[in-house]
Design a protein around this motif. Structure first.
Motif, PDB file in Angstrom:
ATOM      1  N   ARG A 191     -29.892  69.563  32.909  1.00 26.51           N
ATOM      2  CA  ARG A 191     -28.820  70.122  32.081  1.00 26.51           C
ATOM      3  C   ARG A 191     -27.471  69.446  32.324  1.00 26.51           C
ATOM      4  O   ARG A 191     -26.423  70.023  32.016  1.00 26.51           O
ATOM      5  CB  ARG A 191     -28.700  71.625  32.311  1.00 26.51           C
ATOM      6  CG  ARG A 191     -29.865  72.433  31.760  1.00 26.51           C
ATOM      7  CD  ARG A 191     -29.557  73.914  31.741  1.00 26.51           C
ATOM      8  NE  ARG A 191     -29.277  74.442  33.053  1.00 26.51           N
ATOM      9  CZ  ARG A 191     -28.231  75.204  33.370  1.00 26.51           C
ATOM     10  NH1 ARG A 191     -27.352  75.517  32.444  1.00 26.51           N
ATOM     11  NH2 ARG A 191     -28.074  75.650  34.595  1.00 26.51           N
ATOM     12  N   TYR A 192     -27.487  68.220  32.852  1.00 21.16           N
ATOM     13  CA  TYR A 192     -26.225  67.510  33.061  1.00 21.16           C
ATOM     14  C   TYR A 192     -25.560  67.260  31.705  1.00 21.16           C
ATOM     15  O   TYR A 192     -26.159  66.698  30.790  1.00 21.16           O
ATOM     16  CB  TYR A 192     -26.472  66.197  33.796  1.00 21.16           C
ATOM     17  CG  TYR A 192     -25.212  65.415  34.083  1.00 21.16           C
ATOM     18  CD1 TYR A 192     -24.065  66.052  34.550  1.00 21.16           C
ATOM     19  CD2 TYR A 192     -25.161  64.043  33.895  1.00 21.16           C
ATOM     20  CE1 TYR A 192     -22.907  65.343  34.811  1.00 21.16           C
ATOM     21  CE2 TYR A 192     -24.013  63.323  34.164  1.00 21.16           C
ATOM     22  CZ  TYR A 192     -22.889  63.981  34.619  1.00 21.16           C
ATOM     23  OH  TYR A 192     -21.741  63.273  34.882  1.00 21.16           O
ATOM     24  N   ALA A 193     -24.287  67.680  31.575  1.00 21.82           N
ATOM     25  CA  ALA A 193     -23.605  67.710  30.282  1.00 21.82           C
ATOM     26  C   ALA A 193     -23.421  66.337  29.658  1.00 21.82           C
ATOM     27  O   ALA A 193     -23.222  66.234  28.439  1.00 21.82           O
ATOM     28  CB  ALA A 193     -22.242  68.386  30.436  1.00 21.82           C
TER      29      ALA A 193
ATOM     30  N   PHE B 160     -34.630  69.903  27.512  1.00 17.15           N
ATOM     31  CA  PHE B 160     -34.234  70.218  28.880  1.00 17.15           C
ATOM     32  C   PHE B 160     -35.462  70.289  29.780  1.00 17.15           C
ATOM     33  O   PHE B 160     -36.551  70.671  29.331  1.00 17.15           O
ATOM     34  CB  PHE B 160     -33.503  71.561  28.944  1.00 17.15           C
ATOM     35  CG  PHE B 160     -32.045  71.481  28.581  1.00 17.15           C
ATOM     36  CD1 PHE B 160     -31.379  70.275  28.534  1.00 17.15           C
ATOM     37  CD2 PHE B 160     -31.332  72.633  28.297  1.00 17.15           C
ATOM     38  CE1 PHE B 160     -30.030  70.201  28.207  1.00 17.15           C
ATOM     39  CE2 PHE B 160     -29.977  72.588  27.970  1.00 17.15           C
ATOM     40  CZ  PHE B 160     -29.340  71.362  27.924  1.00 17.15           C
ATOM     41  N   CYS B 161     -35.279  69.933  31.042  1.00 23.94           N
ATOM     42  CA  CYS B 161     -36.366  70.027  32.025  1.00 23.94           C
ATOM     43  C   CYS B 161     -36.573  71.492  32.407  1.00 23.94           C
ATOM     44  O   CYS B 161     -35.695  72.126  32.994  1.00 23.94           O
ATOM     45  CB  CYS B 161     -36.032  69.193  33.260  1.00 23.94           C
ATOM     46  SG  CYS B 161     -37.224  69.363  34.598  1.00 23.94           S
ATOM     47  N   LEU B 162     -37.746  72.033  32.095  1.00 21.82           N
ATOM     48  CA  LEU B 162     -38.025  73.435  32.392  1.00 21.82           C
ATOM     49  C   LEU B 162     -38.347  73.652  33.862  1.00 21.82           C
ATOM     50  O   LEU B 162     -38.246  74.776  34.357  1.00 21.82           O
ATOM     51  CB  LEU B 162     -39.186  73.922  31.514  1.00 21.82           C
ATOM     52  CG  LEU B 162     -38.937  73.864  30.001  1.00 21.82           C
ATOM     53  CD1 LEU B 162     -40.086  74.525  29.249  1.00 21.82           C
ATOM     54  CD2 LEU B 162     -37.610  74.531  29.634  1.00 21.82           C
TER      55      LEU B 162
ATOM     56  N   LEU C 131     -34.636  73.670  24.336  1.00 21.60           N
ATOM     57  CA  LEU C 131     -35.650  74.296  25.188  1.00 21.60           C
ATOM     58  C   LEU C 131     -37.059  74.174  24.632  1.00 21.60           C
ATOM     59  O   LEU C 131     -38.038  74.289  25.382  1.00 21.60           O
ATOM     60  CB  LEU C 131     -35.310  75.782  25.393  1.00 21.60           C
ATOM     61  CG  LEU C 131     -33.972  76.098  26.066  1.00 21.60           C
ATOM     62  CD1 LEU C 131     -33.752  77.592  26.091  1.00 21.60           C
ATOM     63  CD2 LEU C 131     -33.934  75.535  27.477  1.00 21.60           C
ATOM     64  N   THR C 132     -37.182  73.957  23.344  1.00 23.84           N
ATOM     65  CA  THR C 132     -38.520  74.035  22.726  1.00 23.84           C
ATOM     66  C   THR C 132     -38.839  72.811  21.865  1.00 23.84           C
ATOM     67  O   THR C 132     -39.456  72.921  20.818  1.00 23.84           O
ATOM     68  CB  THR C 132     -38.614  75.308  21.864  1.00 23.84           C
ATOM     69  OG1 THR C 132     -37.518  75.326  20.930  1.00 23.84           O
ATOM     70  CG2 THR C 132     -38.584  76.548  22.729  1.00 23.84           C
TER      71      THR C 132
END
Length: 470
Positions: free
Chosen positions: A313-315, A327-329, A401-402
């Motif tokens: 989640r690095y901006a 994103f990496c879950l 996310l999906t």
């Protein structure tokens, strides 16, 4: 009324008037004293009000500090580890090894029916030796001239631990046409490509310091080589690899899925950053002194319009031009573990369950989306600030996310990128820092080429280091 009576009456009136004047004067003096006292009381009252306001403000400040200290004390009881955050496992000094495998009733080791492998040799041996006793162990008779038959042939595989010196005689040739070829002046002694490639290979892939590389060549091969020469070979091979690195970048631009990550690495006692972009067939690693998002634009000026990128989640990656962003879950699952322990919210537990369900081989896309919508529409208590912060971030980046259920080639995690930068972390753990920026850049170039070579099944030593040194 006679004159005497009038005079007496006048005296009485005058006396009464004088008495009134005295009383009035005394009352005026008393009134002045009361006014002064009233002013003092007013001033004192104002001071008390100001003091009261200060005490109220101090009380509020102490209450906020108490709340903060209470939260901090609670945090100390829930420390961040590699299991509940992005902290690397190397920082877990008291970490217990926890196997991710389910406990099995089978015994350890090879199982029944397992196909084993045995060391075999197929080829022509370099040396043949006959092994037989010189005398009879029973009676002592000499067996030197007695004929024998070979019962078994075994093979011992070794290495030749010696140096190879090649003398090159550079000739001057004059053609019948009159042209004369004069060879360029060469240094009297130089290191060959195999030696140069091996020196750099040991430093880059096996993390040997310059000093240990020189010790290796001196003790194993009897070849003197200085630390400065090893450093120069690293720079030389790193510069020779630049065209290959540029080609790797072009290949990554064509890939439908690209994983990205970054890690810090010290250079000249200052913090620097290694940026990694990888696919199943290629790995690109770049060094820069900053972690700003401008670095990504410098590496890919046109963005990755044909690629879906997978990151944490690095901006810096959020506004990067690309086809999609996942994103990496796995990172989010660790965040949920930490928040569940810290603020003990049922939401964190449910979100962790959702993250883990995304890795199931038989996941149903509609169920995943419905569960996520319910989670993101939840209302949290004000006393769970960190959980609320995570929820707010996920609501803002809902689309990231999906992506993975829509594209089979997109993974729900960024583990491949973390594996790609693991060698850098191992290098930094041993070397602690790079001496020069040029050395860090060349090291990143060589890591890009070697990791890509390994992914396509090449021989890293022969196909990369020796060829680049030739």
């Amino acid at each position: 009324m006679d004159t005497e009576t009038i005079e007496n009456t006048s005296e009485i009136v005058l006396s009464f008037i004088e008495q009134l004047r005295v009383e009035i004067t005394e009352l005026k003096a008393e009134n002045s004293e009361l006014k002064a006292e009233n002013s003092e009381l007013k001033a004192e009252n104002s001071g008390l009000k100001a003091e009261n306001s200060g005490l109220k403000a101090k009380n509020l400040d102490l209450e906020s500090k108490y709340t903060a200290l209470e939260a901090q004390l609670h945090k100390l009881g829930v420390k961040k580890t590699s299991e509940n955050s992005s902290i690397p496992p190397s920082k877990d000094f008291t970490r217990k090894n926890i196997s991710l495998r389910k406990k099995s009733d089978k015994k350890s080791g090879g199982q029944k029916g397992h196909k084993g492998t045995t060391l075999m040799f197929n080829g022509t041996p370099d040396v043949i030796e006959d092994v037989k006793p010189d005398a009879c162990p029973n009676c002592g008779n000499d067996w030197t001239n007695i004929e024998s038959t070979i019962k078994q042939s075994t093979y011992e595989i070794g290495v030749v631990m010696s140096r190879k010196v090649t003398q090159e005689n550079h000739h001057q040739v004059t053609c019948t046409c009159g042209y004369s070829h004069v060879p360029k002046r060469q240094p009297p002694v130089k290191y060959g490509p195999t030696l140069s490639g091996l020196a750099t290979y040991l430093n880059v892939k096996h993390y040997l310091s310059f000093q240990r590389v020189t010790q290796f060549f001196a003790q194993v091969f009897g070849i003197p080589i200085s630390e400065g020469t090893v450093a120069n070979k690293l720079i030389q091979l790193g510069q020779n690899s630049e065209p290959h690195v540029a080609q790797i970048a072009k290949e990554i631009e064509k890939s439908p899925v690209v994983g990205a990550d970054e890690t810090n690495g010290a250079c000249q006692a200052k913090k620097g950053w290694f940026w990694c972009f990888q696919t199943p067939q290629a790995t690109l690693i770049k060094f820069n002194t900053t972690r700003k998002k401008t670095v990504i634009s410098e590496i890919f000026p046109n963005g990755l319009p044909n690629s879906i990128i997978v990151t944490d989640r690095y901006a810096a990656y959020n506004d990067f031009p690309c086809k999609g962003h996942q994103f990496c879950l796995a990172h989010l699952a660790r965040n949920a573990i930490y928040l569940g322990s810290l603020e003990k919210t049922s939401w964190a537990t449910e979100f962790l369950s959702w993250c883990r369900s995304c890795f199931a081989p038989d996941l149903v896309k509609s169920e995943i989306l419905e569960r996520l919508d319910r989670l993101l529409s939840a209302e949290l208590f004000a006393k769970t600030p960190q959980t609320r912060t995570l929820l707010s971030s996920l609501q803002k980046h809902r689309s990231k996310l999906t992506i993975f259920p829509q594209y089979p080639d997109v993974p729900p995690d960024n583990n491949a990128s973390e594996r790609a930068i693991r060698n850098i972390k191992s290098k930094m753990k041993i070397a602690t820092q790079f001496r020069t920026t040029a050395g860090a850049i060349c090291y990143a170039n060589l890591q890009s080429v070697t990791e890509t070579c390994a992914k396509i099944g090449g021989n890293v030593f022969k196909d990369v280091f020796v060829k680049l040194a030739t």
